[in-house]
Design an enzyme around this catalytic site. Structure first.
Site, PDB file in Angstrom:
ATOM      1  N   LYS A  52     -12.889   1.870  -3.301  1.00  0.00           N
ATOM      2  CA  LYS A  52     -14.000   2.145  -2.379  1.00  0.00           C
ATOM      3  C   LYS A  52     -15.100   2.918  -3.103  1.00  0.00           C
ATOM      4  O   LYS A  52     -16.286   2.661  -2.925  1.00  0.00           O
ATOM      5  CB  LYS A  52     -13.505   3.005  -1.208  1.00  0.00           C
ATOM      6  CG  LYS A  52     -12.742   2.240  -0.154  1.00  0.00           C
ATOM      7  CD  LYS A  52     -12.400   3.187   0.971  1.00  0.00           C
ATOM      8  CE  LYS A  52     -11.428   2.578   1.947  1.00  0.00           C
ATOM      9  NZ  LYS A  52     -10.851   3.546   2.856  1.00  0.00           N
ATOM     10  N   GLU A  99       0.831  -1.198   0.000  1.00  0.00           N
ATOM     11  CA  GLU A  99       0.000   0.000   0.000  1.00  0.00           C
ATOM     12  C   GLU A  99       0.874   1.260   0.000  1.00  0.00           C
ATOM     13  O   GLU A  99       0.484   2.300  -0.503  1.00  0.00           O
ATOM     14  CB  GLU A  99      -0.939  -0.002   1.216  1.00  0.00           C
ATOM     15  CG  GLU A  99      -2.236   0.747   0.945  1.00  0.00           C
ATOM     16  CD  GLU A  99      -3.257   0.601   2.073  1.00  0.00           C
ATOM     17  OE1 GLU A  99      -2.917   0.915   3.225  1.00  0.00           O
ATOM     18  OE2 GLU A  99      -4.388   0.204   1.795  1.00  0.00           O
ATOM     19  N   HIS A 138       6.622 -27.336   1.753  1.00  0.00           N
ATOM     20  CA  HIS A 138       5.811 -28.458   1.291  1.00  0.00           C
ATOM     21  C   HIS A 138       4.658 -27.972   0.420  1.00  0.00           C
ATOM     22  O   HIS A 138       3.683 -28.683   0.211  1.00  0.00           O
ATOM     23  CB  HIS A 138       5.295 -29.250   2.495  1.00  0.00           C
ATOM     24  CG  HIS A 138       6.437 -29.751   3.332  1.00  0.00           C
ATOM     25  ND1 HIS A 138       7.051 -30.947   3.110  1.00  0.00           N
ATOM     26  CD2 HIS A 138       7.106 -29.157   4.348  1.00  0.00           C
ATOM     27  CE1 HIS A 138       8.048 -31.104   3.966  1.00  0.00           C
ATOM     28  NE2 HIS A 138       8.107 -30.032   4.733  1.00  0.00           N
TER      29      HIS A 138
END
Ligand SMILES: O=P(O)(O)OC[C@H]1O[C@H](O)[C@H](O)[C@@H](O)[C@@H]1O
Length: 656
Positions: A535, A401, A430
């Site tokens: 937003k 950000e 793994h």
């Protein structure tokens, strides 16, 4: 840990010729600096209110890519003796913090460092001005003061200093009172708060989550849970898990702006749960937000238990040392003053203007080298310690950000950033480390190593000479070597143990590294215009949904009910260009039993069910409409419906 000087003396053949590294104390490290120190032509660059902009203007003349291409030609050092010397020469040690930084497996050369030196000097100057209170976030006209939180004396004026100190005292006192039961919920069977429900998102959640996972004791004074999304099922799960302990739950609502929709929704959902349980929310609610925000006003008017301030000059992603991070931590019994000490010590260390003695600058140097100064490689963060699992997620926000920006400070389109991901070792070995070793070479690794495996006295050998922790150690070292052998670069950050002090230091280390890197790349690390765009777009979708519902409501009130096609709905919403979004809105409502889409064979079983129970269901070849619920369906071929349904609907059975 065996001291490096000890290792050197026991391996005389590897001991470097010059005696400057026989003991790596901070002061001797300065002498051993192999990088050529160029004078910084930065004094004229710094103005009180536009530090970064002025610096960038000068630095933009340098051709990064040219330097990097030239410097990278040499490839990575593979000779073991030379590598050991490189390790010894470059190792940064902060003995008091028990923190070490190994950058030897990043391939930068002395020439590259020398070329970068003026930029680093400029970055140091910019950081100095930032700490003095310069407007370091020019777009928003804000100061950037998270460094003052751990040393209030550095705040640029006494008003801010007092604000910081008072808030810290208030946090400590409140936490003590809650833990001791002096402040208690009105109807808790336990007679005290036993649970915390933290409601917040982004920077108002990630720090507290990371710190809780890293530092909360096994039996904390209060247990913490998080609502960090507007996912109804996730919220329900948290509330269900609390069960009857809701009556003993302190709800901390955290939002700097006080208006973030997800957080507001979380609050409304929790308040509903309180109402349904016959509890009074205000007696159990705490707000952490900027003064006079929507949240602050709500908490004040409703008379919540407490309110703590967020400061305008602290960004969400750097707010862990504000009330945002400190209050939840203190309530769990975590020593927050130790966290602040660790951060403050690291701040001190990262103010050093000698690149090689500044761990944050070394990190920024590595990032720049490894990702060509343009984010060409991703940062894979691998803490080999379960309790640090969330560090990579925390860093993801801090780095991405802050650094992921479209424009630089001069308004040039740069599309900067560094992608961060990772979970933990050796678990990830793994899962995806196969690709890191052999696949696409688009990353560099940061290992986070913790030397202490277990509290002293608890360890045991699960096979002769080997403990469980030795395996973890071996996995880390093995992966580091295997990656390097295949030309995959890595950084290793080592801490003695996971403590409030070392966690505070880690946070401060990365905050400063991000700030320095932002200066190197000439971007504003302290705003997030891209998030705002998302937003805004989300708000537009919800506004469109309201229009869709209004159109459907109007059609449903007509007598007879007016069936609408999707195109008609879009036209009536005056949004034909958003037909796809309108379809998705209706599809989402349908999935939640608030609408129904009949589109092709796949949805027909749903139709049968609806038809058998709803008398007010209307159908036409052009559309399908449920008047009782204001629902619109996609047009489809009505003649394909079984006759019994058409009869039930009162429609003519198609001929032939
Ligand atoms: O603390 P709030 O104002 O609720 O903001 C929460 C988060 O919202 C946005 O998404 C920002 O990009 C984040 O930086 C911030 O941390």
């Amino acid at each position: 840990m065996a001291s490096l000087s000890g290792l050197c003396s026991s391996s005389p053949s590897l001991k470097p010729k010059h005696n400057r590294i026989t003991k790596l104390t901070p002061s001797l490290r300065k002498d051993s600096l192999a990088f050529s120190a160029r004078s910084a032509a930065s004094s004229k660059l710094v103005g009180a209110h536009s530090v970064a902009r002025e610096i960038s203007a000068d630095l933009s003349k340098t051709n990064n890519v040219g330097i990097l291409k030239k410097a990278k030609k040499g490839g990575l050092e593979k000779d073991p003796k030379a590598l050991w010397r490189r390790y010894v020469d470059l190792l940064y040690q902060h003995k008091e913090l028990g923190l070490y930084l190994d950058v030897s497996r990043i391939g930068f050369s002395d020439e590259f460092v020398a070329e970068m030196e003026p930029r680093f000097q400029a970055a140091f100057k910019a950081m100095e001005e930032l700490e003095k209170g310069a407007i370091a976030n020019p777009d928003e006209g804000r100061m950037v003061g998270h460094y003052w939180l751990r040393n209030a004396k550095l705040a640029p004026n006494s008003f801010l200093r007092v604000q910081i100190e008072n808030t810290l005292d208030a946090v400590c006192k409140f936490a003590d009172d809650v833990i001791s039961g002096k402040i208690k919920p009105p109807s808790s069977p336990e007679g005290r708060f036993t649970q915390i429900l933290s409601v917040g998102i982004g920077g108002s959640a990630l720090g507290p989550q990371f710190v809780a996972e890293a530092l909360a004791p096994d039996n904390p004074s209060l247990k913490i849970r998080f609502i960090d999304n507007t996912d109804p099922a996730g919220i329900d799960h948290q509330i269900a898990q609390l069960g009857s302990e809701l009556a003993s739950t302190l709800v901390i609502v955290i939002s700097k702006s006080g208006g973030t929709p997800e957080t507001r929704n979380g609050l409304l959902e929790v308040q509903k749960a309180f109402r349904e349980a016959g509890l009074e929310f205000a007696k159990q609610g705490v707000a952490i937000t900027q003064e006079k925000s929507l949240l602050d006003n709500t908490a004040r008017i409703e008379g919540w238990v407490a309110r703590f301030p967020m400061f305008d000059w602290v960004g969400g992603r750097t707010s862990e040392m504000s009330a945002v991070g400190l209050l939840p931590a203190a309530l769990q019994g975590i020593d927050i003053r130790e966290m602040l000490v660790g951060a403050s010590m690291m701040d001190e260390a990262t103010r050093c203007t000698e690149l090689k003695n500044n761990p944050a600058a070394l990190l920024a140097l590595c990032w720049y080298w490894a990702s060509d100064g343009i984010g060409s490689k991703d940062m894979v963060v691998l803490p080999y310690k379960d309790s640090l699992l969330l560090f990579s997620r925390y860093l993801q926000q801090l780095v991405m950000e802050s650094l992921g920006k479209e424009f630089d400070l001069d308004g040039n389109r740069v599309n900067q950033g560094i992608t961060v991901y990772g979970n933990k070792g050796s678990t990830d070995q793994h899962a995806y480390i196969q690709q890191l070793r052999e696949g696409v070479h688009n990353f560099f690794v940061t290992f986070i190593e913790v030397l202490l495996d277990r509290p002293p006295g608890h360890d045991w050998e699960l096979e002769p000479g080997v403990t469980c922790g030795d395996y973890l150690f071996g996995m880390l070292q093995g992966t580091r070597s295997a990656l390097y052998a295949n030309n995959r670069e890595s950084i290793t950050v080592t801490v003695q143990e996971v403590t409030p002090r070392s966690v505070g230091a880690l946070i401060a280390l990365y905050e400063r590294a991000v700030g320095i890197y932002a200066s190197l790349t000439n971007i504003n690390a302290y705003h997030q215009p891209g998030v705002e765009a998302g937003k805004k777009a989300a708000g537009e979708v919800l506004a469109l949904q309201k229009r869709v519902l209004a159109v459907l409501n109007e059609a449903s009130c007509k007598e007879p009910v007016e069936p609408l096609t999707l195109e008609e709905v879009a036209d009536r919403c005056h949004a034909p260009e958003h037909i796809e979004m309108i379809y998705k809105i209706i599809e989402h409502m349908a999935a939640n039993d608030r609408a129904l889409i009949a589109e092709g064979f796949h949805h027909r079983s749903a139709l049968y069910e609806m038809c058998s129970e709803m008398s007010s269901l209307h159908y036409s070849p052009a559309g399908f409409y449920n008047a009782s619920r204001c629902e619109v369906l996609q047009p489809f071929d009505g003649s394909a419906l079984p006759n019994f349904i058409l009869q039930k609907l009162g429609w003519q059975i198609p001929q032939g």
